[in-house]
Motif scaffolding. Sequence first.
Motif, PDB file in Angstrom:
ATOM      1  N   VAL A 196     -39.487  16.831  -6.465  1.00  0.00           N
ATOM      2  CA  VAL A 196     -39.095  18.237  -6.370  1.00  0.00           C
ATOM      3  C   VAL A 196     -37.716  18.290  -5.732  1.00  0.00           C
ATOM      4  O   VAL A 196     -37.432  17.572  -4.777  1.00  0.00           O
ATOM      5  CB  VAL A 196     -40.102  19.040  -5.515  1.00  0.00           C
ATOM      6  N   ARG A 233     -34.881  21.231  -4.288  1.00  0.00           N
ATOM      7  CA  ARG A 233     -34.565  22.630  -3.972  1.00  0.00           C
ATOM      8  C   ARG A 233     -33.066  22.728  -3.729  1.00  0.00           C
ATOM      9  O   ARG A 233     -32.485  21.886  -3.045  1.00  0.00           O
ATOM     10  CB  ARG A 233     -35.332  23.105  -2.740  1.00  0.00           C
ATOM     11  N   GLN A 249     -31.081  32.881  -2.972  1.00  0.00           N
ATOM     12  CA  GLN A 249     -32.361  32.374  -3.417  1.00  0.00           C
ATOM     13  C   GLN A 249     -32.383  30.851  -3.382  1.00  0.00           C
ATOM     14  O   GLN A 249     -31.372  30.201  -3.159  1.00  0.00           O
ATOM     15  CB  GLN A 249     -32.650  32.863  -4.827  1.00  0.00           C
ATOM     16  N   VAL A 250     -33.551  30.297  -3.632  1.00  0.00           N
ATOM     17  CA  VAL A 250     -33.720  28.853  -3.746  1.00  0.00           C
ATOM     18  C   VAL A 250     -34.103  28.549  -5.185  1.00  0.00           C
ATOM     19  O   VAL A 250     -35.037  29.131  -5.722  1.00  0.00           O
ATOM     20  CB  VAL A 250     -34.817  28.342  -2.789  1.00  0.00           C
ATOM     21  N   THR A 251     -33.344  27.661  -5.810  1.00  0.00           N
ATOM     22  CA  THR A 251     -33.677  27.195  -7.153  1.00  0.00           C
ATOM     23  C   THR A 251     -34.474  25.911  -6.995  1.00  0.00           C
ATOM     24  O   THR A 251     -33.990  24.956  -6.384  1.00  0.00           O
ATOM     25  CB  THR A 251     -32.403  26.953  -7.978  1.00  0.00           C
ATOM     26  N   GLU A 252     -35.694  25.886  -7.513  1.00  0.00           N
ATOM     27  CA  GLU A 252     -36.556  24.720  -7.380  1.00  0.00           C
ATOM     28  C   GLU A 252     -36.705  24.043  -8.732  1.00  0.00           C
ATOM     29  O   GLU A 252     -36.945  24.691  -9.740  1.00  0.00           O
ATOM     30  CB  GLU A 252     -37.927  25.133  -6.835  1.00  0.00           C
ATOM     31  N   HIS A 288     -38.547  20.750 -10.779  1.00  0.00           N
ATOM     32  CA  HIS A 288     -39.588  19.721 -10.809  1.00  0.00           C
ATOM     33  C   HIS A 288     -39.166  18.683 -11.844  1.00  0.00           C
ATOM     34  O   HIS A 288     -39.105  18.989 -13.035  1.00  0.00           O
ATOM     35  CB  HIS A 288     -40.946  20.332 -11.150  1.00  0.00           C
ATOM     36  N   TRP A 341     -32.195  19.859  -1.003  1.00  0.00           N
ATOM     37  CA  TRP A 341     -33.363  19.211  -0.402  1.00  0.00           C
ATOM     38  C   TRP A 341     -34.175  18.596  -1.525  1.00  0.00           C
ATOM     39  O   TRP A 341     -34.242  19.146  -2.628  1.00  0.00           O
ATOM     40  CB  TRP A 341     -34.229  20.224   0.338  1.00  0.00           C
ATOM     41  N   SER A 342     -34.780  17.444  -1.273  1.00  0.00           N
ATOM     42  CA  SER A 342     -35.715  16.855  -2.218  1.00  0.00           C
ATOM     43  C   SER A 342     -36.728  16.017  -1.466  1.00  0.00           C
ATOM     44  O   SER A 342     -36.427  15.481  -0.389  1.00  0.00           O
ATOM     45  CB  SER A 342     -34.985  15.977  -3.238  1.00  0.00           C
ATOM     46  N   GLN A 371     -32.834  21.646   3.810  1.00  0.00           N
ATOM     47  CA  GLN A 371     -33.077  23.071   3.642  1.00  0.00           C
ATOM     48  C   GLN A 371     -33.116  23.741   4.997  1.00  0.00           C
ATOM     49  O   GLN A 371     -33.869  23.319   5.874  1.00  0.00           O
ATOM     50  CB  GLN A 371     -34.396  23.280   2.903  1.00  0.00           C
ATOM     51  N   THR A 409     -39.375  29.566   4.409  1.00  0.00           N
ATOM     52  CA  THR A 409     -39.272  28.218   3.869  1.00  0.00           C
ATOM     53  C   THR A 409     -40.656  27.694   3.520  1.00  0.00           C
ATOM     54  O   THR A 409     -41.524  27.657   4.381  1.00  0.00           O
ATOM     55  CB  THR A 409     -38.605  27.268   4.895  1.00  0.00           C
TER      56      THR A 409
END
Length: 97
Positions: free
Chosen positions: A3, A5, A25-28, A30, A68-69, A88, A94
């Motif tokens: 993942v 972010r 915003q946070v783009t996540e 996968h 972040w990952s 992050q 969070t």
Amino acid sequence: MPVVRLGNSQPINHATGAPITPDGQVTEVHIPDTHTLAQAISAVTHVGDVHFGVWAAHSAAEAPDWVWSDSEELAVRLAAHYGCPVGQPATDETPEG
């Protein structure tokens, strides 16, 4: 499945390119387990004539505010590519991870 972010201060609608509010915003992302490290990086960073990586499709900003990952190597490589910090920021919103 790794993942990623990305702190996204200028989110856009990936279909129309129109700005999305609120900002920040946070783009996540996968990443499939079958992807190599190079494929994972490309899935996020690629910019082309027709096909775009996740970042270019979801943000008007040139780079994320942070990366972040759960894969430290992937986070470090993406942060180096974009010139942004790893990690992050902690907030009440969070997600755990």
